[in-house]
Motif scaffolding. Sequence first.
Motif, PDB file in Angstrom:
ATOM      1  N   HIS A  95       0.848  -1.194   0.000  1.00  0.00           N
ATOM      2  CA  HIS A  95       0.000   0.000   0.000  1.00  0.00           C
ATOM      3  C   HIS A  95       0.886   1.248   0.000  1.00  0.00           C
ATOM      4  O   HIS A  95       1.831   1.349   0.792  1.00  0.00           O
ATOM      5  N   PRO A  96       0.594   2.216  -0.861  1.00  0.00           N
ATOM      6  CA  PRO A  96       1.466   3.390  -0.964  1.00  0.00           C
ATOM      7  C   PRO A  96       1.525   4.261   0.281  1.00  0.00           C
ATOM      8  O   PRO A  96       2.475   5.034   0.446  1.00  0.00           O
ATOM      9  N   ASP A  97       0.549   4.142   1.180  1.00  0.00           N
ATOM     10  CA  ASP A  97       0.526   4.974   2.379  1.00  0.00           C
ATOM     11  C   ASP A  97       1.062   4.271   3.626  1.00  0.00           C
ATOM     12  O   ASP A  97       1.050   4.836   4.718  1.00  0.00           O
ATOM     13  N   LEU A  98       1.509   3.009   3.462  1.00  0.00           N
ATOM     14  CA  LEU A  98       1.981   2.229   4.604  1.00  0.00           C
ATOM     15  C   LEU A  98       3.441   1.828   4.431  1.00  0.00           C
ATOM     16  O   LEU A  98       3.911   1.642   3.309  1.00  0.00           O
ATOM     17  N   SER A 107       6.651 -11.934  11.340  1.00  0.00           N
ATOM     18  CA  SER A 107       7.449 -11.022  12.174  1.00  0.00           C
ATOM     19  C   SER A 107       7.583  -9.628  11.576  1.00  0.00           C
ATOM     20  O   SER A 107       8.585  -8.956  11.794  1.00  0.00           O
ATOM     21  N   GLU A 108       6.602  -9.195  10.808  1.00  0.00           N
ATOM     22  CA  GLU A 108       6.608  -7.835  10.270  1.00  0.00           C
ATOM     23  C   GLU A 108       5.242  -7.204  10.487  1.00  0.00           C
ATOM     24  O   GLU A 108       4.225  -7.889  10.560  1.00  0.00           O
ATOM     25  N   ARG A 109       5.256  -5.872  10.589  1.00  0.00           N
ATOM     26  CA  ARG A 109       4.017  -5.107  10.729  1.00  0.00           C
ATOM     27  C   ARG A 109       4.079  -3.884   9.826  1.00  0.00           C
ATOM     28  O   ARG A 109       5.141  -3.562   9.285  1.00  0.00           O
ATOM     29  N   VAL A 110       2.948  -3.207   9.690  1.00  0.00           N
ATOM     30  CA  VAL A 110       2.901  -1.983   8.896  1.00  0.00           C
ATOM     31  C   VAL A 110       2.350  -0.855   9.750  1.00  0.00           C
ATOM     32  O   VAL A 110       1.677  -1.078  10.767  1.00  0.00           O
ATOM     33  N   GLN A 111       2.645   0.365   9.318  1.00  0.00           N
ATOM     34  CA  GLN A 111       2.090   1.564   9.940  1.00  0.00           C
ATOM     35  C   GLN A 111       2.054   2.662   8.876  1.00  0.00           C
ATOM     36  O   GLN A 111       2.713   2.547   7.837  1.00  0.00           O
ATOM     37  N   PRO A 112       1.280   3.737   9.096  1.00  0.00           N
ATOM     38  CA  PRO A 112       1.256   4.820   8.121  1.00  0.00           C
ATOM     39  C   PRO A 112       2.642   5.438   7.943  1.00  0.00           C
ATOM     40  O   PRO A 112       3.398   5.580   8.907  1.00  0.00           O
ATOM     41  N   LYS A 113       2.962   5.809   6.724  1.00  0.00           N
ATOM     42  CA  LYS A 113       4.209   6.514   6.468  1.00  0.00           C
ATOM     43  C   LYS A 113       4.175   7.886   7.140  1.00  0.00           C
ATOM     44  O   LYS A 113       3.091   8.423   7.411  1.00  0.00           O
ATOM     45  N   PRO A 114       5.322   8.456   7.434  1.00  0.00           N
ATOM     46  CA  PRO A 114       5.347   9.780   8.060  1.00  0.00           C
ATOM     47  C   PRO A 114       4.518  10.790   7.268  1.00  0.00           C
ATOM     48  O   PRO A 114       4.613  10.860   6.040  1.00  0.00           O
ATOM     49  N   ALA A 142      -6.613   8.150   9.230  1.00  0.00           N
ATOM     50  CA  ALA A 142      -8.042   8.241   8.915  1.00  0.00           C
ATOM     51  C   ALA A 142      -8.298   8.400   7.425  1.00  0.00           C
ATOM     52  O   ALA A 142      -9.430   8.220   6.967  1.00  0.00           O
ATOM     53  N   SER A 143      -7.265   8.753   6.660  1.00  0.00           N
ATOM     54  CA  SER A 143      -7.437   8.955   5.216  1.00  0.00           C
ATOM     55  C   SER A 143      -7.132   7.698   4.417  1.00  0.00           C
ATOM     56  O   SER A 143      -7.318   7.673   3.193  1.00  0.00           O
ATOM     57  N   ILE A 144      -6.652   6.648   5.066  1.00  0.00           N
ATOM     58  CA  ILE A 144      -6.203   5.462   4.346  1.00  0.00           C
ATOM     59  C   ILE A 144      -7.386   4.623   3.883  1.00  0.00           C
ATOM     60  O   ILE A 144      -8.273   4.277   4.655  1.00  0.00           O
ATOM     61  N   ALA A 196       1.216  -2.057  13.320  1.00  0.00           N
ATOM     62  CA  ALA A 196       1.932  -1.518  14.480  1.00  0.00           C
ATOM     63  C   ALA A 196       1.139  -0.389  15.135  1.00  0.00           C
ATOM     64  O   ALA A 196       1.179  -0.214  16.342  1.00  0.00           O
ATOM     65  N   GLY A 197       0.451   0.389  14.353  1.00  0.00           N
ATOM     66  CA  GLY A 197      -0.323   1.494  14.894  1.00  0.00           C
ATOM     67  C   GLY A 197      -0.577   2.539  13.819  1.00  0.00           C
ATOM     68  O   GLY A 197       0.071   2.524  12.769  1.00  0.00           O
ATOM     69  N   PRO A 198      -1.540   3.424  14.037  1.00  0.00           N
ATOM     70  CA  PRO A 198      -2.505   3.422  15.148  1.00  0.00           C
ATOM     71  C   PRO A 198      -3.583   2.367  14.906  1.00  0.00           C
ATOM     72  O   PRO A 198      -4.358   2.469  13.958  1.00  0.00           O
ATOM     73  N   GLN A 199      -3.616   1.353  15.755  1.00  0.00           N
ATOM     74  CA  GLN A 199      -4.477   0.201  15.500  1.00  0.00           C
ATOM     75  C   GLN A 199      -5.964   0.555  15.530  1.00  0.00           C
ATOM     76  O   GLN A 199      -6.745   0.022  14.731  1.00  0.00           O
TER      77      GLN A 199
END
Length: 344
Positions: free
Chosen positions: A58-61, A74-81, A86-88, A137-140
């Motif tokens: 996903h381009p935003d993660l 053993s891997e997780r994702v989170q929003p990119k900086p 809420a926009s994903i 990883a968050g925000p869950q």
Amino acid sequence: MGEGRGVHLCGSVPLTDARTVFSEAARRIGPHLKRIPDGETGIRDNWVVWQLPKMQAHPDLETVPPPSPEYGPSERVQPKPGVDAASIDFGPLGYAEAALESWQVFRQLREDGTIPAGIRFQVSLPTPIAVIGAFVAGPQGELERRYEARLLDELSAIVAAIPAEDLAVQWDAAVEFAIFEGIFPSWFGSDYPTQLDEVGQRLVRLGAAVPEAVELGYHLCYGDFGHRHFAEPTDTSRLAAVAARIVAGLDRPVNWLHLPVPRSRTDADYFKPLADLVLAPETDLYLGLVHATDGRAGALERIEAARSAVTAFGIATECGMGRRPANQIPALFDLHAELAEILA
């Protein structure tokens, strides 16, 4: 030996493709089945693990390591900086696409008589907690809301395309129990009573999204990654508590509940909490007490122990068949049919 309710196939069946799953299940267990899933074959063969690479693409993660070694991948994702969670929009998850493809095969096999009339096509869907708890990883909290919205869109596509009288939907709840047991961190309460309330509300909400003419069921699970549970359940108390929240909270029928039975639990104490679980006549209880590793003898021991608490139940494996070698599946199907005849 008690009132039998037949055989339930939870979801995963590691045969070549959906056509093979439908055909073999119908041929070997057909008289004892109310529903047949497509086996979650191909890239779906390890339950929700196939959702992780979709998220990673996903381009935003972005991909990050988990805070500590955990059960499962053993891997997780989170929003990119700079990306607002809420926009994903997760986009197509693949569940509707797979279900509609398998439905065409199911319909053809029913029309040619391979699948008996009256058996429904079962679509198994994970709860949002399953995917978010395992891979985010968050925000869950926010990403759970976004994933649930997308998953319900996929459910809408499924129920729009498949006639209600031919369809059954199962919600798979497993990571919930890993959170109860403290294996995965919780984002919706630090104590079990709060977590139970939150999980109950979510499972009721998901069930209410299934039209009443479509059959509805729940598979409650303690995990099977690498043939290991998240944690060994002390007994069925937490399973029964979740089941009770579901049936009390829904205004529509629950057609079945599936609960796992570890291989080692041939004792009455494991099943004792089920004695207080009140189910409507239309709700079938399936106990996942069939294990390939101890076959007929072990299943009969667990059946006898279960009868100390409940008299009316059907049988299943503990957590699908997806982690078994494909060459074991025909014999496992035959074992289900044999046990169902004994329970009938």
